[in-house]
Design an enzyme around this catalytic site. Structure first.
Site, PDB file in Angstrom:
ATOM      1  N   LYS A 388      14.265  18.987 -26.363  1.00 44.76           N
ATOM      2  CA  LYS A 388      13.060  19.213 -25.576  1.00 44.76           C
ATOM      3  C   LYS A 388      12.034  19.995 -26.388  1.00 44.76           C
ATOM      4  O   LYS A 388      12.367  20.657 -27.382  1.00 44.76           O
ATOM      5  CB  LYS A 388      13.396  19.996 -24.303  1.00 44.76           C
ATOM      6  CG  LYS A 388      14.274  19.250 -23.311  1.00 44.76           C
ATOM      7  CD  LYS A 388      14.558  20.111 -22.092  1.00 44.76           C
ATOM      8  CE  LYS A 388      15.503  19.440 -21.111  1.00 44.76           C
ATOM      9  NZ  LYS A 388      14.884  18.282 -20.455  1.00 44.76           N
ATOM     10  N   ARG A 462      23.492  12.578 -15.588  1.00 44.11           N
ATOM     11  CA  ARG A 462      24.170  11.403 -15.012  1.00 44.11           C
ATOM     12  C   ARG A 462      25.541  11.187 -15.652  1.00 44.11           C
ATOM     13  O   ARG A 462      26.442  10.627 -15.034  1.00 44.11           O
ATOM     14  CB  ARG A 462      23.279  10.172 -15.170  1.00 44.11           C
ATOM     15  CG  ARG A 462      23.028   9.740 -16.594  1.00 44.11           C
ATOM     16  CD  ARG A 462      21.806   8.843 -16.737  1.00 44.11           C
ATOM     17  NE  ARG A 462      20.576   9.558 -16.436  1.00 44.11           N
ATOM     18  CZ  ARG A 462      19.372   8.986 -16.451  1.00 44.11           C
ATOM     19  NH1 ARG A 462      19.237   7.696 -16.747  1.00 44.11           N
ATOM     20  NH2 ARG A 462      18.288   9.692 -16.187  1.00 44.11           N
TER      21      ARG A 462
END
Length: 602
Positions: A388, A462
């Protein structure tokens, strides 16, 4: 090398919440006192109470005999406190913050006169009627009557709220010569169909702003005859306004502010206090669940490691004989086939973990279900090798908001005595970078047996949830419902906004059930597109069963992320599945909200 172990140490830690009064409600539909034991625990379990049928239904409960009070354990004080209160011990590093204790037992009328400030909340039309009832208004302030000066000041403050809603603060002269800080919060009389009818989001914002930062406060909520003004929704909204965690100091020295109490009173349509022991206990329970979840979200990752989070879960288990706890840690995850959780967390200093809490009710009813709650617990998300940006990484301590909300809801459900069997699976990992980190182009073998080609290390949530739901549907016999909750996709905010989480359900009935639960509790949600046959091709891989991130980000990617998780349910599972993406709701600004506790409990 990642440590491998199978048990959680019970040794006290400065990161663990000791003496916590873990309380809260239950899942979707609860009733009946429950107690039981799945194992022997030396510590004494907190008092538990039946969830009143009116808790998330209209506030027209009876005016029964006054509630009794009793002392309950607290790490904050050794003195006796009211039974129906919400408090929490802070981790040792956060003890500088004065504790705000929420108390929902207000049958003793001295509450009205002993508070340093009073905050009156209600719809604008209801407040108009209340201000016309000078006897009721005087009682709220602990007075037998109010003179013309006091009434004039109150009415002037109310008249200053010129719009459909707003707030105002003034100071009221009292009969003993003192003055009382007096705040009013006027909520809109009408809202649209996808909002809570009592505007609980505005209530939270305004109560936190209008209440003074020091001293005892009496928050009086005039429910009126609005059927949506329920004890549960009010307790949750107020709890969100008073967070626990802080590392603030007084010029480098510990703050010497005193602990304080916020009393919460509900008034019925006749402006009389609503007296109901069970509802008050349940209000305290829901508030504790919310404040637990928010505290965990606010805790920095240096303190809330995967190990510390597991200790928080162990503290819940140790508080209740009816709860058992087990976990799979570190390289044991790899050996047992949990390639998603292990892959995401293997580069971190503290090992990844799958923590499993199980609650067995002593008695069940005809509404009892067997439920699995699966939470994403990424204690910090650097993005992994899909790193990020410096601004995009800030705030990623909250990427465990789904697991925090479900832990708060679970402890609440057990405290109240849910008739449901509840299994809580916390998928804990830190998405760190380093030589052992999983890479784009790696292929992970999941617990479902399916293979996943990694094309985005920052789509890690996920992966851990896929292992969690696979475990639940493989190993829990007679499972009726799986709920997974996660701060999963930034696209959720685009799909359903900042007030409504996005929910994806495998049946229309479950989708409706979730939306209605949100409208009851104030933890709002709204359906996402459910179309797995149309969206799963986004994950097509030439070398594995699927990729972990979509090919086309403009094609309902929030729904796609949910369908990825759904694809790892066991092949023979035919029960309900609900996915809740609350990426925009775990935090508001730089503070945790405790989102998810109310949704699950209602």
């Amino acid at each position: 090398m990642i440590r491998s172990t199978r048990t959680i140490s019970s040794t006290s830690s400065n990161r663990i919440c000791r003496g916590y009064q873990y309380c809260a409600l239950a899942f979707f539909a609860l009733s009946g006192p429950v107690s039981g034991s799945s194992r022997s625990i030396a510590s004494t379990a907190p008092t538990r109470t039946r969830l009143p049928s009116a808790f998330f239904s209209p506030a027209s409960v009876s005016h029964s005999a006054p509630m009794t009070t009793a002392s309950r354990p607290s790490a904050l004080s050794t003195a006796s406190r009211p039974a129906f209160s919400s408090t929490a011990s802070l981790s040792a590093s956060a003890t500088e913050r004065p504790a705000t204790n929420l108390v929902f037992d207000t049958t003793d009328e001295h509450v009205y006169s002993s508070a340093d400030a009073t905050v009156l909340v209600g719809k604008k039309a209801t407040l108009t009627d209340l201000l016309a009832d000078t006897d009721a208004l005087a009682k709220i302030l602990g007075e037998s009557t109010l003179d013309a000066t006091a009434l004039s000041v109150i009415n002037a403050a109310f008249d200053s709220i010129s719009g459909k809603s707003g707030s105002g603060t003034t100071f009221i002269p009292l009969s003993d010569g003192s003055v009382r800080r007096f705040g009013m919060i006027a909520l809109p009389n009408e809202v649209t169909r996808n909002n809570h009818s009592f505007s609980v989001h505005a209530l939270t914002d305004s109560v936190g702003r209008v209440s003074p930062k020091k001293g005892n406060v009496n928050v009086v909520v005039a429910a009126g005859d609005d059927e949506a003004v329920t004890p549960g929704a009010i307790a949750i909204a107020v709890a969100k306004a008073f967070p626990l965690y802080s590392r603030k100091t007084n010029d480098g020295k510990p703050k010497d502010d005193k602990d304080r109490v916020v009393f919460v009173t509900l008034l019925d349509g006749a402006f009389e206090p609503i007296v109901d022991n069970e509802a008050s206990a349940a209000m305290a329970a829901s508030a504790e669940g919310v404040r637990l979840a928010a505290r965990l979200v606010d805790t920095p990752p240096e303190e809330l490691t995967t190990t510390a989070f597991a200790m928080e879960a162990k503290a819940v288990a140790d508080a209740f004989p009816s709860v058992s706890c087990e976990e799979i840690v570190g390289d044991d995850l790899k050996e047992k086939g949990y390639g998603g959780i292990h892959g995401v967390g293997r580069a971190a200093v503290c090992p990844p973990r799958l923590v499993i809490l199980k609650y067995e009710p002593e008695t069940t009813t005809d509404i009892s279900e067997n439920i699995a709650l699966v939470g994403k617990g990424i204690v910090y998300d650097t993005g992994g090798l899909s790193l990020k940006t410096k601004t995009g990484m800030c705030g990623m301590k909250g990427d465990m908001g789904g697991a925090a909300g479900l832990l708060g809801a679970f402890s609440a459900a057990v405290s109240i005595g849910s008739p449901h069997k509840i299994h809580l699976l916390l998928c804990l990992a830190e998405n760190a970078i380093g030589p052992p980190a999983f890479r784009n182009d790696d292929i992970l073998t999941m617990y479902s047996g399916k293979t996943v080609e990694v094309n985005n290390c920052d789509a890690e949530g996920r992966l851990v949830l896929a292992d969690g739901v696979s475990h639940a549907t493989k190993h829990i016999d007679g499972l009726d419902l799986v709920v997974d909750m996660a701060t999963l996709t930034g696209a959720q905010l685009i799909a359903t906004g900042k007030k409504h989480a996005g929910v994806l359900a495998n049946t229309a009935e479950l989708e409706t059930r979730a939306v209605e639960a949100g409208l009851r509790s104030g933890d709002l949600c709204y359906p996402l597109l459910y179309a797995p046959e149309l969206l799963k091709p986004e994950f097509k891989s030439d070398v594995a069963d699927m990729k972990n991130s979509v090919k086309d980000r403009s094609n309902a990617q929030t729904s796609c992320a949910g369908h990825f998780i759904e694809d790892h349910l066991a092949a023979g599972y035919d029960g309900g599945w609900l996915h809740c993406d609350m990426a925009g709701h775990s935090n508001k600004g730089d503070r945790g909200t405790g989102y998810g506790v109310g949704l699950v409990l209602s």
